[in-house]
Each structure stands twice: as structure tokens, then as C-alpha cells.
Design a protein around this motif. Structure first.
Motif, PDB file in Angstrom:
ATOM      1  N   PHE A   1      16.718  -8.404  73.730  1.00  0.00           N
ATOM      2  CA  PHE A   1      16.927  -7.182  74.513  1.00  0.00           C
ATOM      3  C   PHE A   1      15.920  -7.091  75.661  1.00  0.00           C
TER       4      PHE A   1
ATOM      5  N   LYS B   1      16.519  -3.727  77.683  1.00  0.00           N
ATOM      6  CA  LYS B   1      17.855  -3.150  77.535  1.00  0.00           C
ATOM      7  C   LYS B   1      17.837  -2.143  76.389  1.00  0.00           C
TER       8      LYS B   1
ATOM      9  N   ASP C   1      21.270  -1.051  74.846  1.00  0.00           N
ATOM     10  CA  ASP C   1      21.836  -2.117  74.025  1.00  0.00           C
ATOM     11  C   ASP C   1      21.149  -2.172  72.666  1.00  0.00           C
TER      12      ASP C   1
ATOM     13  N   SER D   1      22.332   0.813  70.577  1.00  0.00           N
ATOM     14  CA  SER D   1      23.693   0.573  70.087  1.00  0.00           C
ATOM     15  C   SER D   1      23.683  -0.425  68.941  1.00  0.00           C
ATOM     16  N   TRP D   2      22.877  -1.450  69.055  1.00  0.00           N
ATOM     17  CA  TRP D   2      22.765  -2.465  67.996  1.00  0.00           C
ATOM     18  C   TRP D   2      22.250  -1.831  66.708  1.00  0.00           C
TER      19      TRP D   2
END
Length: 241
Positions: free
Chosen positions: A136, A144, A147, A150-151
Motif C-alpha cells: 500500500f 494508499k 485501499d 478497504s482491504w
């Protein structure tokens, strides 16, 4: 919610330290104490710490102003002396806290135990049983965050394993009862092996939770200014290797 103290030494790594501090305040709030220690930095680390302290009453700052690096070993223990909570977490300046970090670590913590959370890292070092390799970002400007969040929403791993790895948390009196870090290893990076072995010899239970996460950029905690690089294909590697 029990509050803890984050102990964060840093040497000339201001963008990473800022990101670590901001992640704690953004995702974990102001209930937790942040203890930041400047190891004779040659950038604006101390000036930024002073400005941050003016706006944050739950922040403690300390400066090694000898002009020479003393190392994380000395500063971790200085941070423990300065912190006011009964629980503290050893935290690296190149780590990023996530919303589930503290609760999912402290819920396993009792006296006689050392609890580690799980690191998520870009593939800079070889894989290991104690971490998750996911990229990331390796620099603050390319991190990020969305991201990563969300992960984490899809991550449902409730296992607890044996082991100790940074970042870890412990009761302050448990730490001081074994004498803290050994200054013999300052300013090198071998203090981890020494204190982990002494925890074990003292009979402490060493556990790792796979519900509490930090993102670890792995490119400032031990190598300071050297950092990491990407090749044209986007692969991550250590600078000069």
C-alpha cells in the motif's frame, strides 16, 4: 476504553513520524498518549514536535540534544520513564496505526503477557510467519490509505499465535521489572533479540493477535535515510541492493 502510551523514537525521519502520529490521532483519537523522542535529528523533527505539543495536551516530547545519536534502545526506555499510562506500546516512526489496532491488542493483555499486533508490509523483505505482505506504498506521498482501509474491511482473522514482534504492548511495571532494554546494544538494532529473550526467560507469555494491524513501510525504522525504491515494473527493493 483503556488508554495506552505510544513510545515513538525518530531520527531525521520527519515525514514518516508525522504520518505515524497523524494515523494515531485520526484512527484512535486523542485518548491515547503519544510520546515522541527526537534522536539528534538534522531535519525539522524537533521544531515540528514542539508545534505539535502546543496543540496536543496528550503528547509528550523529548529531545536528545547531545548532537550524537543515542539509538532507539535508550530512547524507548526514556519514553517509558516519561509516559503516564500503565500500558505502553513500542511503535516505530515508519508505522501507521489502523482503527482496530489498540482494542484488538489490549483485550489480550494481562500482567505477565506481551502482546504484539500484526504488521502489514510491502514486499521489501522476505515473507515471514508474523506478517502479511501487501503493498500500500513505501513513501508517505504514495500511501494508499483508502485501499488499506478497504482491504481491512474484508480481513476477518481472529487467530492468536505465539510470538513477539514490533509493535508490542506491555504493562509498564512488567517492563521495568526486567530492567528495560540493555544499553549495551545502543545504538545498534540488536536490542529486540535481547529483550525478547529476557521476556521469555522471565516467564512472560508472548502472544500475537491477528486482529490488530499496523501498516509498516519498513524503510525508515532501521535504515534511516536510505529508504526503499521501485524499479520501472513497480517492484519494491532496498536502495543500493
Amino acid at each position: 476504553m483503556r488508554s495506552i502510551s505510544f513510545i515513538i523514537p525518530s531520527r531525521s525521519n520527519l515525514p514518516y513520524l508525522q504520518q505515524a502520529y497523524n494515523s494515531i490521532r485520526k484512527h484512535l483519537g486523542y485518548i491515547h498518549e503519544v510520546v515522541m523522542l527526537d534522536d539528534a535529528s538534522d531535519d525539522n523533527t524537533w521544531e515540528w514536535m514542539e508545534e505539535t505539543k502546543k496543540k496536543d495536551n496528550n503528547c509528550i516530547i523529548y529531545r536528545n540534544n547531545t548532537g550524537d545519536r543515542v539509538g532507539h534502545t535508550i530512547l524507548y526506555d526514556k519514553g517509558v520513564d516519561l509516559c503516564s499510562n500503565e500500558i505502553f506500546s513500542i511503535f516505530h516512526a515508519d508505522m501507521i496505526a489502523t482503527p482496530n489496532y489498540v482494542d484488538n491488542m489490549i483485550k489480550h493483555l494481562e500482567r505477565g503477557k506481551v502482546v504484539s499486533s500484526t504488521r502489514i508490509e510491502p514486499p521489501l523483505h522476505p515473507p515471514g510467519p508474523e506478517k502479511i505482505l501487501e503493498d500500500f506504498g513505501i513513501e508517505p506521498e504514495e500511501f494508499k490509505e483508502q485501499d488499506l482501509m478497504s482491504w481491512l474491511q474484508n480481513k476477518r482473522d481472529d487467530k492468536v499465535t505465539n510470538g513477539i514482534f514490533a509493535p508490542w504492548a506491555i504493562y509498564k511495571d512488567d517492563f521495568t521489572s526486567i530492567g528495560g532494554h540493555d544499553p549495551l546494544y545502543a545504538p545498534q538494532s540488536k536490542e529486540d533479540s535481547d529483550i525478547f529473550n529476557r521476556f521469555k526467560l522471565a516467564g512472560y507469555e508472548l502472544i500475537q493477535t491477528w486482529q490488530g494491524y499496523v501498516y509498516h513501510m519498513t524503510c525508515r525504522g532501521s535504515r534511516f535515510k536510505d529508504g526503499a525504491k521501485r524499479n520501472p515494473d513497480g517492484q519494491v527493493f532496498m536502495k543500493n541492493r
